[in-house]
Design an enzyme around this catalytic site. Structure first.
Site, PDB file in Angstrom:
ATOM      1  N   ASN A   7       0.877  -1.177   0.000  1.00  0.00           N
ATOM      2  CA  ASN A   7       0.000   0.000   0.000  1.00  0.00           C
ATOM      3  C   ASN A   7       0.913   1.225   0.000  1.00  0.00           C
ATOM      4  O   ASN A   7       1.501   1.572   1.014  1.00  0.00           O
ATOM      5  CB  ASN A   7      -0.873  -0.038   1.263  1.00  0.00           C
ATOM      6  CG  ASN A   7      -1.780   1.165   1.374  1.00  0.00           C
ATOM      7  OD1 ASN A   7      -1.727   2.091   0.559  1.00  0.00           O
ATOM      8  ND2 ASN A   7      -2.617   1.169   2.398  1.00  0.00           N
ATOM      9  N   ARG A  91      -2.701  -2.192  -3.156  1.00  0.00           N
ATOM     10  CA  ARG A  91      -3.892  -1.402  -2.883  1.00  0.00           C
ATOM     11  C   ARG A  91      -3.843  -0.194  -3.817  1.00  0.00           C
ATOM     12  O   ARG A  91      -2.871   0.568  -3.821  1.00  0.00           O
ATOM     13  CB  ARG A  91      -3.895  -0.920  -1.433  1.00  0.00           C
ATOM     14  CG  ARG A  91      -5.126  -0.107  -1.137  1.00  0.00           C
ATOM     15  CD  ARG A  91      -4.831   1.015  -0.193  1.00  0.00           C
ATOM     16  NE  ARG A  91      -5.999   1.859  -0.046  1.00  0.00           N
ATOM     17  CZ  ARG A  91      -5.955   3.069   0.459  1.00  0.00           C
ATOM     18  NH1 ARG A  91      -4.819   3.572   0.884  1.00  0.00           N
ATOM     19  NH2 ARG A  91      -7.046   3.795   0.550  1.00  0.00           N
ATOM     20  N   HIS A 180     -12.819   3.562   0.629  1.00  0.00           N
ATOM     21  CA  HIS A 180     -12.841   2.501   1.661  1.00  0.00           C
ATOM     22  C   HIS A 180     -13.575   1.260   1.159  1.00  0.00           C
ATOM     23  O   HIS A 180     -14.082   0.467   1.964  1.00  0.00           O
ATOM     24  CB  HIS A 180     -13.557   2.950   2.959  1.00  0.00           C
ATOM     25  CG  HIS A 180     -12.859   4.025   3.728  1.00  0.00           C
ATOM     26  ND1 HIS A 180     -13.559   5.026   4.382  1.00  0.00           N
ATOM     27  CD2 HIS A 180     -11.548   4.252   3.981  1.00  0.00           C
ATOM     28  CE1 HIS A 180     -12.693   5.815   4.998  1.00  0.00           C
ATOM     29  NE2 HIS A 180     -11.469   5.376   4.765  1.00  0.00           N
ATOM     30  N   ARG A 239     -11.195  16.150   8.289  1.00  0.00           N
ATOM     31  CA  ARG A 239     -11.981  16.544   7.107  1.00  0.00           C
ATOM     32  C   ARG A 239     -13.390  16.950   7.546  1.00  0.00           C
ATOM     33  O   ARG A 239     -13.944  16.360   8.463  1.00  0.00           O
ATOM     34  CB  ARG A 239     -12.095  15.392   6.114  1.00  0.00           C
ATOM     35  CG  ARG A 239     -10.786  14.978   5.502  1.00  0.00           C
ATOM     36  CD  ARG A 239     -11.011  13.923   4.419  1.00  0.00           C
ATOM     37  NE  ARG A 239      -9.778  13.235   4.120  1.00  0.00           N
ATOM     38  CZ  ARG A 239      -9.639  11.915   4.111  1.00  0.00           C
ATOM     39  NH1 ARG A 239     -10.672  11.125   4.356  1.00  0.00           N
ATOM     40  NH2 ARG A 239      -8.473  11.373   3.835  1.00  0.00           N
ATOM     41  N   GLU A 383      -8.163  -5.046   5.230  1.00  0.00           N
ATOM     42  CA  GLU A 383      -8.103  -4.756   3.793  1.00  0.00           C
ATOM     43  C   GLU A 383      -6.985  -5.565   3.130  1.00  0.00           C
ATOM     44  O   GLU A 383      -7.127  -5.998   1.987  1.00  0.00           O
ATOM     45  CB  GLU A 383      -7.874  -3.255   3.582  1.00  0.00           C
ATOM     46  CG  GLU A 383      -9.128  -2.431   3.867  1.00  0.00           C
ATOM     47  CD  GLU A 383      -8.832  -0.999   4.262  1.00  0.00           C
ATOM     48  OE1 GLU A 383      -8.360  -0.780   5.402  1.00  0.00           O
ATOM     49  OE2 GLU A 383      -9.074  -0.099   3.453  1.00  0.00           O
TER      50      GLU A 383
END
Ligand code: ADP
Length: 400
Positions: A7, A91, A180, A239, A383
């Site tokens: 990743n 990823r 996601h 965020r 993941e």
């Protein structure tokens, strides 16, 4: 079969080596500050525990080389030779409208990553660097990629379209993509198995530093809270989430900021951090709230309020709910957030077992009361395992 999952960020490279015979992890870690002074590797196996060493990595190829050296190290390694790695799974972030499932990486995929860099300018170029680094060092190893956006490609047009002039979509493909996806797919799959019924309606709440909610109907994403970019939807660590677009112009003008500065404000200085002025970490915020800090309390209340709105909205669009799933850093560890997300939702059939909720940590758990119509699950996300499974499937076809 041994699969290495990579990743890649612009200055970091996370890795995990899995033995897919029993899906166990052999080693994992991260190379950080690639290209800067003070680069380092954190490396972990069952035997070594966590080791952190300063190591030079001037680019991603050197970082990948470092990972291979640690994995095959005589003393602390988990393989004798890097050729024991059967495949690499990457990823990947943005696959536009082109990719709805994982793919074998070839030049076409690299071209697509370049094309969709306009949607993910920080992430897609870093993904390409990771692929090229592995290609440079292990040119013959098969590689696959799993896009963060792929799972959400099943959203219907009335869910992913923004109500802008249609030409904006036609010209630029401005629409909701969602992120996601690998995590939502992984945890919704486990929830569907646990429910053990057909026709499942599941809401998955991936609550980490970045957070998103997804409505998963019969295994398919039909809506998700992140949009064209990951800044949309829930309130997050830094965020802002949902925002009236007119505010952007106002701030730009009144605060004399450039587009980029406003963008940075919305992405890095907002969320629970921006409201509280303390931290983006829920542990700090809860400590501050319990010591009487009003803005920390407000930040958490705004977060919970919006999460509950999405749970209500997604129950409505699916016409019911079988399971509500909590995952990622906050979802897996923070009982207070889970409690406030579920509180007073008995009318939707959501009834939380307060004692179980407080004690769960680190494992799959059903935290609903026995008679609750909706099962409430805590499911640790993975993941890397999802990417490794997809890679194994794709590569097995390739070599058979
Ligand atoms: P990322 O989006 O960076 O992958 P994670 O899923 O690892 O984030 O989540 C990190 C966040 O999880 C932290 O910022 C913190 O808010 C929250 N978190 C982690 N552990 C706990 C805990 N024990 N209690 C409350 N919140 C936690």
């Amino acid at each position: 079969m041994k699969i290495l999952v990579i990743n890649c960020g612009s200055s970091s490279l996370k890795f995990q080596l899995l033995d897919m015979n029993d899906e166990s992890f052999l080693a994992k870690g991260i190379v950080e500050r690639i290209g800067s002074e003070g680069s380092s590797i954190t490396y972990e196996t069952q035997k070594t525990g966590k080791i952190k060493n300063c190591e030079s990595a001037i680019n991603h190829t050197e970082a990948a080389g470092l990972v291979f050296r640690y994995l095959a190290d005589e003393k602390n390694g988990v393989i004798k030779d890097i050729n024991e790695i059967d495949a690499i799974g990457h990823r990947l972030v943005h696959g536009g409208e082109e990719y709805s499932s994982s793919v074998i990486i070839d030049d076409k995929v690299i071209e697509a990553l370049k094309k969709y860099s306009v949607f993910a300018p920080l992430h897609n170029p870093a993904n390409i660097l990771g692929i090229e680094a592995c290609r440079n060092l292990l040119p013959d190893i098969p590689m696959a990629g799993t896009f963060d956006t792929a799972f959400h490609q099943t959203m219907p047009d009335y869910a992913y379209m923004y109500a802008l002039p249609y030409s904006i979509y036609e010209k630029y493909r401005i629409r909701k993509y969602g992120f996601h996806g690998t995590s939502h797919r992984y945890v919704s799959g486990i929830a569907a198995k646990a429910l053990n019924k057909s026709n499942t309606k599941i809401i998955t709440c991936h609550l980490g530093n970045g957070s998103s909610v997804c409505a998963v109907c019969n295994g398919k994403s039909i809506d998700t809270s992140m949009g064209y970019t990951p800044v949309d939807g829930l309130v997050m660590g830094t965020r802002c989430g949902d925002l009236d677009p007119a505010i952007v112009n106002f701030i730009e003008k009144e605060e004399h900021l450039t587009h980029n500065e406003v963008d940075e404000m919305l992405n890095k200085k907002s969320g629970v951090y921006g409201i509280s002025g303390i931290s983006n970490d829920f542990r700090d915020l809860e400590n501050a709230m319990h010591s009487g800090n009003k803005r920390a309390k407000l930040a958490l209340e705004i977060f919970d309020f919006r999460l509950r709105k999405y749970i209500g909205a997604y129950t409505a669009i699916m016409g019911g709910l079988d399971a509500l799933v909590f995952t990622a850093g906050i979802g897996e560890n923070d009982w207070e957030t889970r409690y406030f997300a579920c509180k007073d939702l008995e009318f939707l059939g959501i009834e939380i077992d307060e004692n179980k909720n407080k004690t769960v940590r680190g494992n799959f758990a059903d935290i609903s009361l026995p008679d609750s119509k909706v099962r409430i699950y805590v499911i640790p996300t993975n993941e890397e395992l999802m990417i490794a499974r997809d890679t194994k499937e794709l590569v097995s076809v390739l070599i058979s």
